[in-house]
Design a protein around this motif. Structure first.
Motif, PDB file in Angstrom:
ATOM      1  N   ASN A 117      51.347  41.188  38.698  1.00 21.39           N
ATOM      2  CA  ASN A 117      51.368  40.730  40.094  1.00 21.39           C
ATOM      3  C   ASN A 117      50.024  40.941  40.793  1.00 21.39           C
ATOM      4  OD1 ASN A 117      54.270  39.917  40.505  1.00 21.39           O
ATOM      5  ND2 ASN A 117      54.562  42.053  39.878  1.00 21.39           N
ATOM      6  N   GLY A 118      48.971  41.055  39.998  1.00 22.71           N
ATOM      7  CA  GLY A 118      47.654  41.278  40.573  1.00 22.71           C
ATOM      8  C   GLY A 118      47.170  40.109  41.406  1.00 22.71           C
ATOM      9  N   MET A 119      47.504  38.871  41.020  1.00 26.99           N
ATOM     10  CA  MET A 119      47.075  37.702  41.780  1.00 26.99           C
ATOM     11  C   MET A 119      47.750  37.659  43.149  1.00 26.99           C
ATOM     12  SD  MET A 119      44.703  36.036  40.293  1.00 26.99           S
ATOM     13  CE  MET A 119      44.734  34.514  41.232  1.00 26.99           C
ATOM     14  N   VAL A 120      49.009  38.160  43.207  1.00 29.83           N
ATOM     15  CA  VAL A 120      49.702  38.221  44.504  1.00 29.83           C
ATOM     16  C   VAL A 120      48.946  39.145  45.450  1.00 29.83           C
ATOM     17  CG1 VAL A 120      51.812  38.892  45.695  1.00 29.83           C
ATOM     18  CG2 VAL A 120      51.947  37.691  43.499  1.00 29.83           C
ATOM     19  N   GLY A 121      48.639  40.337  44.954  1.00 26.13           N
ATOM     20  CA  GLY A 121      47.896  41.297  45.769  1.00 26.13           C
ATOM     21  C   GLY A 121      46.519  40.783  46.143  1.00 26.13           C
ATOM     22  N   TYR A 122      45.860  40.123  45.185  1.00 27.14           N
ATOM     23  CA  TYR A 122      44.520  39.594  45.451  1.00 27.14           C
ATOM     24  C   TYR A 122      44.565  38.565  46.574  1.00 27.14           C
ATOM     25  CZ  TYR A 122      40.294  36.849  44.918  1.00 27.14           C
ATOM     26  OH  TYR A 122      39.129  36.168  45.173  1.00 27.14           O
ATOM     27  N   LEU A 123      45.488  37.618  46.511  1.00 23.51           N
ATOM     28  CA  LEU A 123      45.566  36.558  47.518  1.00 23.51           C
ATOM     29  C   LEU A 123      45.947  37.105  48.888  1.00 23.51           C
ATOM     30  CD1 LEU A 123      47.209  33.673  45.470  1.00 23.51           C
ATOM     31  CD2 LEU A 123      44.863  33.797  46.305  1.00 23.51           C
ATOM     32  N   LEU A 163      49.740  22.903  47.062  1.00 22.91           N
ATOM     33  CA  LEU A 163      48.694  22.717  46.058  1.00 22.91           C
ATOM     34  C   LEU A 163      48.049  24.031  45.625  1.00 22.91           C
ATOM     35  CD1 LEU A 163      46.786  19.534  47.300  1.00 22.91           C
ATOM     36  CD2 LEU A 163      48.330  19.734  45.350  1.00 22.91           C
ATOM     37  N   ALA A 164      47.829  24.936  46.574  1.00 24.43           N
ATOM     38  CA  ALA A 164      47.064  26.147  46.267  1.00 24.43           C
ATOM     39  C   ALA A 164      47.675  26.971  45.126  1.00 24.43           C
ATOM     40  CB  ALA A 164      46.899  26.999  47.523  1.00 24.43           C
ATOM     41  N   PRO A 165      48.984  27.285  45.142  1.00 21.14           N
ATOM     42  CA  PRO A 165      49.527  28.075  44.019  1.00 21.14           C
ATOM     43  C   PRO A 165      49.367  27.377  42.671  1.00 21.14           C
ATOM     44  CG  PRO A 165      51.067  28.043  45.864  1.00 21.14           C
ATOM     45  CD  PRO A 165      50.014  27.029  46.165  1.00 21.14           C
ATOM     46  N   ILE A 166      49.536  26.056  42.645  1.00 15.64           N
ATOM     47  CA  ILE A 166      49.403  25.304  41.386  1.00 15.64           C
ATOM     48  C   ILE A 166      47.980  25.394  40.855  1.00 15.64           C
ATOM     49  CG2 ILE A 166      49.561  23.017  40.329  1.00 15.64           C
ATOM     50  CD1 ILE A 166      51.705  22.339  42.421  1.00 15.64           C
ATOM     51  N   VAL A 167      47.004  25.105  41.736  1.00 16.79           N
ATOM     52  CA  VAL A 167      45.602  25.114  41.315  1.00 16.79           C
ATOM     53  C   VAL A 167      45.155  26.524  40.953  1.00 16.79           C
ATOM     54  CG1 VAL A 167      43.247  24.608  42.052  1.00 16.79           C
ATOM     55  CG2 VAL A 167      45.102  23.087  42.725  1.00 16.79           C
ATOM     56  N   LEU A 168      45.594  27.518  41.725  1.00 15.79           N
ATOM     57  CA  LEU A 168      45.209  28.901  41.434  1.00 15.79           C
ATOM     58  C   LEU A 168      45.768  29.376  40.104  1.00 15.79           C
ATOM     59  CD1 LEU A 168      45.577  30.455  44.990  1.00 15.79           C
ATOM     60  CD2 LEU A 168      43.469  30.316  43.668  1.00 15.79           C
ATOM     61  N   ARG A 169      47.023  29.008  39.808  1.00 18.03           N
ATOM     62  CA  ARG A 169      47.609  29.414  38.520  1.00 18.03           C
ATOM     63  C   ARG A 169      46.829  28.798  37.358  1.00 18.03           C
ATOM     64  NH1 ARG A 169      52.729  28.958  41.158  1.00 18.03           N
ATOM     65  NH2 ARG A 169      52.921  26.800  40.442  1.00 18.03           N
ATOM     66  N   ARG A 170      46.484  27.528  37.488  1.00 21.36           N
ATOM     67  CA  ARG A 170      45.735  26.882  36.414  1.00 21.36           C
ATOM     68  C   ARG A 170      44.355  27.497  36.259  1.00 21.36           C
ATOM     69  NH1 ARG A 170      47.148  20.417  37.304  1.00 21.36           N
ATOM     70  NH2 ARG A 170      49.363  20.575  36.715  1.00 21.36           N
ATOM     71  N   MET A 171      43.718  27.796  37.375  1.00 21.22           N
ATOM     72  CA  MET A 171      42.408  28.428  37.318  1.00 21.22           C
ATOM     73  C   MET A 171      42.503  29.810  36.677  1.00 21.22           C
ATOM     74  SD  MET A 171      40.598  30.969  39.123  1.00 21.22           S
ATOM     75  CE  MET A 171      41.268  30.958  40.776  1.00 21.22           C
ATOM     76  N   ASP A 221      32.030  37.078  39.358  1.00 17.87           N
ATOM     77  CA  ASP A 221      31.746  38.468  38.998  1.00 17.87           C
ATOM     78  C   ASP A 221      32.887  39.160  38.248  1.00 17.87           C
ATOM     79  OD1 ASP A 221      33.672  39.148  40.877  1.00 17.87           O
ATOM     80  OD2 ASP A 221      32.258  39.869  42.370  1.00 17.87           O
ATOM     81  N   GLY A 222      33.974  38.426  37.984  1.00 19.69           N
ATOM     82  CA  GLY A 222      35.061  38.986  37.175  1.00 19.69           C
ATOM     83  C   GLY A 222      36.187  39.629  37.958  1.00 19.69           C
ATOM     84  N   THR A 223      36.102  39.621  39.294  1.00 21.66           N
ATOM     85  CA  THR A 223      37.163  40.229  40.102  1.00 21.66           C
ATOM     86  C   THR A 223      38.500  39.527  39.875  1.00 21.66           C
ATOM     87  OG1 THR A 223      35.580  40.895  41.809  1.00 21.66           O
ATOM     88  CG2 THR A 223      37.898  40.781  42.450  1.00 21.66           C
ATOM     89  N   LEU A 224      38.475  38.206  39.808  1.00 20.96           N
ATOM     90  CA  LEU A 224      39.713  37.461  39.570  1.00 20.96           C
ATOM     91  C   LEU A 224      40.304  37.776  38.200  1.00 20.96           C
ATOM     92  CD1 LEU A 224      39.167  33.894  41.063  1.00 20.96           C
ATOM     93  CD2 LEU A 224      40.982  35.486  41.612  1.00 20.96           C
ATOM     94  N   LEU A 225      39.447  37.928  37.210  1.00 18.26           N
ATOM     95  CA  LEU A 225      39.937  38.253  35.866  1.00 18.26           C
ATOM     96  C   LEU A 225      40.627  39.606  35.850  1.00 18.26           C
ATOM     97  CD1 LEU A 225      40.083  37.417  32.880  1.00 18.26           C
ATOM     98  CD2 LEU A 225      37.879  38.550  32.544  1.00 18.26           C
ATOM     99  N   ARG A 226      40.059  40.580  36.566  1.00 20.22           N
ATOM    100  CA  ARG A 226      40.686  41.895  36.638  1.00 20.22           C
ATOM    101  C   ARG A 226      42.020  41.824  37.382  1.00 20.22           C
ATOM    102  NH1 ARG A 226      35.222  43.206  37.456  1.00 20.22           N
ATOM    103  NH2 ARG A 226      35.467  43.256  39.728  1.00 20.22           N
ATOM    104  N   ALA A 227      42.080  41.017  38.437  1.00 22.62           N
ATOM    105  CA  ALA A 227      43.343  40.864  39.166  1.00 22.62           C
ATOM    106  C   ALA A 227      44.398  40.213  38.283  1.00 22.62           C
ATOM    107  CB  ALA A 227      43.120  40.024  40.421  1.00 22.62           C
ATOM    108  N   LYS A 228      43.973  39.260  37.484  1.00 19.63           N
ATOM    109  CA  LYS A 228      44.897  38.565  36.581  1.00 19.63           C
ATOM    110  C   LYS A 228      45.495  39.519  35.546  1.00 19.63           C
ATOM    111  CE  LYS A 228      44.711  35.195  32.805  1.00 19.63           C
ATOM    112  NZ  LYS A 228      43.813  34.323  32.023  1.00 19.63           N
ATOM    113  N   ALA A 229      44.726  40.528  35.132  1.00 15.13           N
ATOM    114  CA  ALA A 229      45.179  41.436  34.076  1.00 15.13           C
ATOM    115  C   ALA A 229      46.209  42.444  34.570  1.00 15.13           C
ATOM    116  CB  ALA A 229      43.977  42.178  33.485  1.00 15.13           C
ATOM    117  N   ILE A 230      46.361  42.583  35.881  1.00  9.04           N
ATOM    118  CA  ILE A 230      47.320  43.537  36.459  1.00  9.04           C
ATOM    119  C   ILE A 230      48.619  42.805  36.777  1.00  9.04           C
ATOM    120  CG2 ILE A 230      47.726  45.134  38.377  1.00  9.04           C
ATOM    121  CD1 ILE A 230      44.681  45.313  38.671  1.00  9.04           C
TER     122      ILE A 230
END
Length: 293
Positions: A110-116, A264-272, A99-108
């Motif tokens: 340190n958004g991925m830190v907050g999201y996780l 593994l999780a940070p590596i795979v999440l960054r690539r995703m 639904d695009g939530t991850l994309l919005r987190a990526k655009a902020i």
């Protein structure tokens, strides 16, 4: 000396994002109490477990007079921890990816830190609530099931916490690899097979030796064993492998899975996250609408 302020200035945005994620996770957790589907997800496993235990009420653990229902309850609690950490985390990531939530987190920043951090807070909270809803009726209804003393409370605590750490990062990896929520069967089917062979509903010592070895590779068996050690009488260890609760082995195996997932999780999440784009989100939405229509 200038390196210290620089390091602080680098870490402060991440800390603010983590605090924001913690707040978001608490808010999302609070909202689950106002959603009928979430309330059903809390109560249905507890109802289902009580129904299963009702039909097992006349059976006993082989070689003992102890109720198989009482022995199954802590095993099922361990299973629910693993299920929540693996499936709930994976499902949350795949839905937010679509639904695009991850994309919005990526655009902020340190958004991925907050999201996780938010998702970890939400999934942990949901898992603990589900655990309480299953544990309390079991302690009230089932004979022989109890938390006997401070040491058993401590065992219950570290098994639950280590179990969440061992399963949630792996769930995040699965969620990163599966782009479509409707493909969650790729996780569910192997998980059901592991549950069936991990001694959750019947002592694993009655299974073939080769199957016992396979079950002991994965965290579900060890979570069930750890919960049994916290909630069952000490003499029930006699029906376990090695006639022991094997706390050191439990810590070791769950610790290995925790380390593996945290690496593994940070590596795979960054690539995703790098592959996410507006066009990919739009494409997934279009496919979802086509399936609905």
């Amino acid at each position: 000396m200038s390196a210290i302020p620089a390091a602080r200035s680098f870490g402060q945005p991440a800390m603010r994002a983590a605090r924001a994620g913690l707040t978001r996770g608490r808010i999302e957790l609070r909202h689950t109490f106002t959603n009928a589907q979430d309330l059903w997800n809390y109560t249905f496993p507890a109802i289902l477990l009580l129904v299963v235990l009702f039909f097992m009420r006349g059976a006993t653990v082989p070689g003992t007079s102890f109720s198989l229902s009482s022995r199954t309850m802590p095993s099922a609690l361990g299973m629910s921890i693993a299920f929540g950490g693996l499936v709930t985390m994976a499902m949350a990531l795949t839905i937010d990816r679509e639904d695009g939530t991850l994309l919005r987190a990526k655009a902020i920043p340190n958004g991925m830190v907050g999201y996780l951090v938010g998702k970890i807070t939400l999934v942990s909270g949901m898992g603990l609530i589900g655990l309480i809803l299953q544990l309390v009726p079991g302690l009230l209804v089932l004979d022989g099931l109890a938390v006997r003393g401070v040491s058993h409370w401590l065992t219950l605590t570290w098994v639950v916490l280590l179990g969440l750490v061992a399963t949630m990062p792996i769930g995040a990896v699965f969620g990163s690899l599966i782009a479509n929520p409707r493909n969650m069967g790729l996780v569910m089917l192997p998980l059901v097979g592991l549950i069936a062979t991990s001694g959750i509903f019947y002592p694993i010592t009655n299974f073939p030796v080769w199957l016992q070895w396979i079950a002991q590779v994965f965290p579900i068996y060890w979570l069930g064993l750890g919960m049994r050690s916290a909630l069952l009488p000490d003499d029930l260890a006699a029906v376990e492998i090695g006639e022991s609760w094997r706390h050191l082995e439990t810590v070791g195996v769950l610790g290995v899975w925790a380390i593996l997932g945290l690496v593994l999780a940070p590596i795979v999440l960054r690539r995703m996250a790098r592959r996410e784009s507006g066009s990919r989100v739009a494409e997934r939405r279009e496919k979802a609408l086509q399936r609905i229509t």
